[in-house]
Design an enzyme around this catalytic site. Sequence first.
Site, mmCIF file in Angstrom:
data_model
loop_
_atom_site.group_PDB
_atom_site.id
_atom_site.type_symbol
_atom_site.label_atom_id
_atom_site.label_comp_id
_atom_site.label_asym_id
_atom_site.label_seq_id
_atom_site.Cartn_x
_atom_site.Cartn_y
_atom_site.Cartn_z
ATOM 1 N N CYS A 99 -4.753 2.387 -3.709
ATOM 2 C CA CYS A 99 -3.499 2.940 -3.179
ATOM 3 C C CYS A 99 -2.371 1.921 -3.275
ATOM 4 C CB CYS A 99 -3.668 3.391 -1.730
ATOM 5 S SG CYS A 99 -4.834 4.745 -1.515
ATOM 6 N N HIS A 120 0.862 -1.167 0.000
ATOM 7 C CA HIS A 120 0.000 0.000 0.000
ATOM 8 C C HIS A 120 0.905 1.225 0.000
ATOM 9 C CE1 HIS A 120 -2.749 3.051 1.650
ATOM 10 N NE2 HIS A 120 -3.763 2.235 1.402
ATOM 11 N N LYS A 175 -9.908 0.260 10.491
ATOM 12 C CA LYS A 175 -9.882 -1.105 9.954
ATOM 13 C C LYS A 175 -10.336 -2.127 11.002
ATOM 14 C CE LYS A 175 -7.447 0.446 6.331
ATOM 15 N NZ LYS A 175 -8.043 0.769 5.030
ATOM 16 N N ASP A 215 3.030 -3.849 8.555
ATOM 17 C CA ASP A 215 1.805 -3.101 8.305
ATOM 18 C C ASP A 215 0.644 -4.063 8.545
ATOM 19 O OD1 ASP A 215 -0.430 -1.845 7.319
ATOM 20 O OD2 ASP A 215 0.396 -1.396 5.349
ATOM 21 N N GLN A 251 -4.553 -4.636 7.505
ATOM 22 C CA GLN A 251 -5.541 -5.592 6.993
ATOM 23 C C GLN A 251 -5.537 -6.916 7.753
ATOM 24 O OE1 GLN A 251 -7.779 -4.636 4.999
ATOM 25 N NE2 GLN A 251 -6.876 -2.771 4.160
#
Length: 420
Positions: A377, A135, A234, A208, A211
């Site tokens: 993105c 991303h 999220k 990261d 998600q």
Amino acid sequence: MTAVLDTPVLDTAESVDTAAITALAAVVGAEQTVPTAGGAQVRYANFDYAASAPALTDVAAAFTEALGQYASVHRGAGHLSQVTTARYEQARETVRRFVGGRADDTVVFTRNTTDALNLAAHAVPGDVVVLDIEHHANLLPWQRTGRARVVTAQPTFADTLAALDAELSRKPAALLAITAASNVTGEVLPLRTLTALAHRHGARILIDGAQLVAHRPVSLASYGIDYLVFSGHKVYAPFGAGVLIGRSDWLDDAAPYLAGGGATAHVDLDAGTDWHTGAARHEAGSPNVLGAVAIAAAADTIKGLGFELIGYHERDLLTRLDRGLAALEAVTPLQIFEDVDDRVGIAGFAVRGHTAREVAEYLSAHHGIGVRDGKFCAHPLLTRLGYPEGAVRVSFGLGTSSDDIDRLLVALTELTERVG
């Protein structure tokens, strides 16, 4: 060959009662209706969780309770200031426990994952190795420092791992920054394997987790992760806060992310400024207390449900979705790695004969279904996958039922067979 998976894959041989689960984990706006082109009002089917998940009702309740007692934080002597400060610092500890943070890890509340990654880029003292599948939030901040080394992902994760190994062997790096789960395809990467790779080369690792953390258990301590970032929106807490958690030394050594009140221990016009260490160093100004409280409430609700139940729910829905999409000849799924078959509730795909925007507009206008279209993105990845103009993404979570999946599949069938 299937890549070795070290993030738990949760599955069940029996169908899950998705309606019961959505009742246990109720989301705000679950019964919201929207107009369709025919003039009817239908219940909105939200398939854009990967962008921003709806608030859990438990989270909204915690937010409202905290709002009723909200006052200044950290420096107020009044009773409600003390209550608000205690809530804020307790939220920090709740987040630490939720992601298995070490006792001496620093938990910084940020605006979102992007803000957390920009803070990390501000603090990391050296080169950073990243993949081209990231991303933009985990790509652009590193590129802006001029110290990013981008590795091209290969068709298999095994070969990608070898490419990362080669790059880290070629020249030392301070950090490997990598996604836990793709926001385009949902593919989950093996975190323990990646952590071991980074540490073998003397680098730290930043994950990261935007998600992943709402879908799978993560533990910084047991996985050996040095830094983790994620967003409240999220994890069913869309109130403008995010998190950076990890080892304190780089954060304490870095200049304050923002210069202002709260970050300072002492200010003297002649002698200069003494800055705090710890989270306060990078949280200048009045923090988003209510956003932090919301993230903590979401963490408590998710832990209360249990990742096993969440995994069963999502695997059942994902299996149903994948089978339905596979039956549509005009639909081509997006996939990064040939040897990774573990995913969270995300599916990217293209529909032959229709642009991604046409698909999204049709689903919305005629069926009251919300999906994401575009490049998510992740422009370099979409270009490499062969869709430089974008694709369609379906994503779901705790508020999604099997009826929602079936409704989406019926709508896509109509689009491909009757409209196409």
